[in-house]
Write a protein that holds these residues in place. Structure first.
Motif, short mmCIF file in Angstrom:
data_model
loop_
_atom_site.label_atom_id
_atom_site.label_comp_id
_atom_site.label_asym_id
_atom_site.label_seq_id
_atom_site.Cartn_x
_atom_site.Cartn_y
_atom_site.Cartn_z
N LEU A 20 0.77 -1.38 -0.11
CA LEU A 20 0.02 0.05 -0.07
C LEU A 20 0.92 1.22 0.07
CD1 LEU A 20 -2.85 -1.36 2.31
CD2 LEU A 20 -3.03 -0.50 -0.02
N ALA A 21 2.01 1.28 0.92
CA ALA A 21 2.69 2.47 0.69
C ALA A 21 3.53 2.69 -0.77
CB ALA A 21 3.89 2.32 1.88
N ALA A 22 3.90 1.53 -1.49
CA ALA A 22 4.19 1.67 -2.75
C ALA A 22 3.12 2.23 -3.70
CB ALA A 22 4.85 0.49 -3.40
N ALA A 23 1.77 1.70 -3.63
CA ALA A 23 0.98 2.07 -4.34
C ALA A 23 0.30 3.22 -4.15
CB ALA A 23 -0.26 1.16 -4.17
N ALA A 24 0.69 3.89 -2.95
CA ALA A 24 0.21 5.46 -2.41
C ALA A 24 1.11 6.43 -3.30
CB ALA A 24 0.04 5.63 -1.18
N ILE A 25 2.52 5.84 -3.39
CA ILE A 25 3.33 6.82 -4.11
C ILE A 25 3.21 7.07 -5.43
CG2 ILE A 25 5.99 6.77 -4.82
CD1 ILE A 25 6.76 5.54 -2.43
N ILE A 26 2.59 5.90 -6.30
CA ILE A 26 2.34 6.09 -7.71
C ILE A 26 1.03 6.75 -7.86
CG2 ILE A 26 1.98 4.76 -9.81
CD1 ILE A 26 4.96 4.64 -8.61
N ALA A 27 0.07 6.44 -7.01
CA ALA A 27 -1.27 7.10 -7.15
C ALA A 27 -1.05 8.46 -6.86
CB ALA A 27 -2.36 6.34 -6.17
N GLY A 28 -0.53 8.71 -5.93
CA GLY A 28 -0.28 10.38 -5.63
C GLY A 28 0.42 11.04 -6.67
N ALA A 29 1.16 10.45 -7.46
CA ALA A 29 1.71 11.21 -8.41
C ALA A 29 0.64 11.56 -9.47
CB ALA A 29 2.92 10.46 -9.03
N PHE A 30 -0.23 10.57 -9.44
CA PHE A 30 -1.12 11.17 -10.74
C PHE A 30 -2.76 11.41 -10.17
CE2 PHE A 30 1.62 8.06 -12.41
CZ PHE A 30 2.02 8.42 -13.60
N ASP A 31 -2.73 11.47 -8.84
CA ASP A 31 -4.11 11.97 -7.96
C ASP A 31 -5.08 10.93 -8.47
OD1 ASP A 31 -5.97 13.25 -6.37
OD2 ASP A 31 -6.70 14.32 -8.21
N ALA A 32 -4.59 9.41 -8.46
CA ALA A 32 -5.44 8.28 -9.04
C ALA A 32 -6.21 7.88 -7.84
CB ALA A 32 -4.31 7.24 -9.80
N GLU A 33 -6.99 6.83 -7.98
CA GLU A 33 -7.80 6.02 -6.97
C GLU A 33 -6.81 4.74 -6.53
OE1 GLU A 33 -11.07 2.85 -6.80
OE2 GLU A 33 -11.22 4.10 -8.44
N LEU A 34 -6.47 4.56 -5.31
CA LEU A 34 -5.88 3.38 -5.10
C LEU A 34 -6.72 2.38 -4.70
CD1 LEU A 34 -2.91 3.30 -2.26
CD2 LEU A 34 -4.31 1.62 -2.84
N ALA A 35 -6.91 1.49 -5.22
CA ALA A 35 -7.75 0.38 -5.16
C ALA A 35 -7.60 -0.86 -4.55
CB ALA A 35 -8.72 0.27 -6.53
N ALA A 36 -7.74 -1.09 -3.30
CA ALA A 36 -6.99 -2.32 -2.53
C ALA A 36 -7.89 -3.51 -2.61
CB ALA A 36 -7.08 -2.04 -1.21
N ALA A 37 -7.51 -4.51 -3.14
CA ALA A 37 -8.44 -5.76 -3.24
C ALA A 37 -7.76 -7.03 -2.26
CB ALA A 37 -8.42 -6.15 -4.66
N HIS A 38 -8.57 -7.36 -1.48
CA HIS A 38 -8.13 -8.39 -0.54
C HIS A 38 -8.54 -9.65 -1.46
CE1 HIS A 38 -9.25 -11.07 3.07
NE2 HIS A 38 -7.85 -11.05 2.87
N ALA A 39 -7.58 -10.52 -1.38
CA ALA A 39 -7.64 -11.67 -2.06
C ALA A 39 -7.16 -12.78 -1.18
CB ALA A 39 -6.74 -11.80 -3.19
N PRO A 40 -8.45 -13.37 -0.26
CA PRO A 40 -8.00 -14.55 0.36
C PRO A 40 -7.67 -15.62 -0.13
CG PRO A 40 -10.45 -13.98 0.50
CD PRO A 40 -9.64 -13.09 -0.46
N ALA A 41 -7.44 -16.68 0.73
CA ALA A 41 -7.52 -17.87 0.37
C ALA A 41 -8.88 -18.66 -0.10
CB ALA A 41 -6.86 -19.02 1.27
#
Length: 270
Positions: A20-41
């Motif tokens: 999430l920290a990495a995704a936030a860095i990229i999303a922030g550069a584009f003012d983009a949505e950070l979409a988190a998808a929990h993929a359980p077993a």
């Protein structure tokens, strides 16, 4: 074209915070949505192992354990998202069939971000990483320490279609980079190509770049990695699985070298 949605697959474990920290860095550069998808077993993955001789009580216990773990993982993933400090977020916890649901999420995202452990074949998202890159052919970022959206970007270039796809899909990041260096190792390739042609292509798209031509021959992977590190690159853009995946698995290949070695974050596209 700017990116509008960055997808971060989450397992409900400690690696989620790094992803999430990495995704936030990229999303922030584009003012983009950070979409988190929990993929359980997925409970469905357990069914083939439950033959006629599998005791009903044991079966029920196993399924309940998986469901309980999924619920706990969802709580952890939600908390990690809330704690990442990024404002524009969304969250979904995927249900069976989990892989099909994650694939659909990836098809509607501009970039998929994974932690380095999944790229190295470790942890619950290791198989999902391979499927997203090789089967779904989605642009994928392998996040490692030092990632920046506006740092030095190295582009591994051999003139092939995989390298071309990676370079073109990474253009939004290249346009934000502080500097771009094109890396070529012609003595390690049977293909004839001119790095200056790529330099002109990028220049026409407002991306100034320099070219580093590696004179040595041999395995291209280590040569390109060293050149990227020498250039101070925070990110290496490369095509993935230039040979059939079975051949890559048996013989290694440049993709495997990039994934297993220490180095900058990776932007991969197949």
């Amino acid at each position: 074209m700017d990116w509008a949605k960055i997808l971060a697959p989450l397992s409900g474990g400690e690696a989620d915070k790094r992803t999430l920290a990495a995704a936030a860095i990229i999303a922030g550069a584009f003012d983009a949505e950070l979409a988190a998808a929990h993929a359980p077993a997925d409970v469905a993955d357990l069914i083939p192992w439950m033959g006629d001789g599998f005791m009903g009580g044991v079966q029920a216990t196993a399924i309940d354990s998986i469901r309980q773990a999924a619920a706990e993982g969802e709580k952890y993933a939600r908390a990690a998202l809330q704690g990442c400090g990024y404002a524009r977020t969304s969250f979904v916890s995927l249900t069976s069939p989990v892989w099909a649901a994650l694939a659909m999420e990836g098809r509607l995202a501009d970039l998929v971000v994974f932690d380095d452990s999944a790229a190295r074949g470790k942890g619950p998202l290791a198989e999902a990483f391979q499927q997203i890159v090789a089967d779904e052919q989605r642009p994928t970022l392998v996040a490692r320490p030092g990632l920046k959206a506006d740092g030095v970007v190295a582009v591994a270039w051999d003139g092939g279609k995989e390298a071309s796809r990676a370079m073109r899909t990474a253009l939004p990041l290249l346009q934000k980079a502080s500097s771009v260096v094109i890396l070529s190792a012609p003595a390690s390739s049977a293909r004839k190509f001119d790095p200056a042609a790529l330099q002109r292509f990028l220049g026409a798209r407002q991306v100034e770049s320099t070219v580093t031509c590696i004179k040595e021959g041999g395995d291209a992977g280590p040569l390109l990695l060293k050149a990227a590190q020498d250039a101070g690159a925070n990110l290496l853009v490369a095509g993935a699985f230039g040979h059939p995946r079975l051949q890559e698995f048996i013989f290694g290949g440049t993709t495997k070298t990039f994934l297993q070695a220490q180095g900058p974050s990776l932007f991969l596209s197949h």
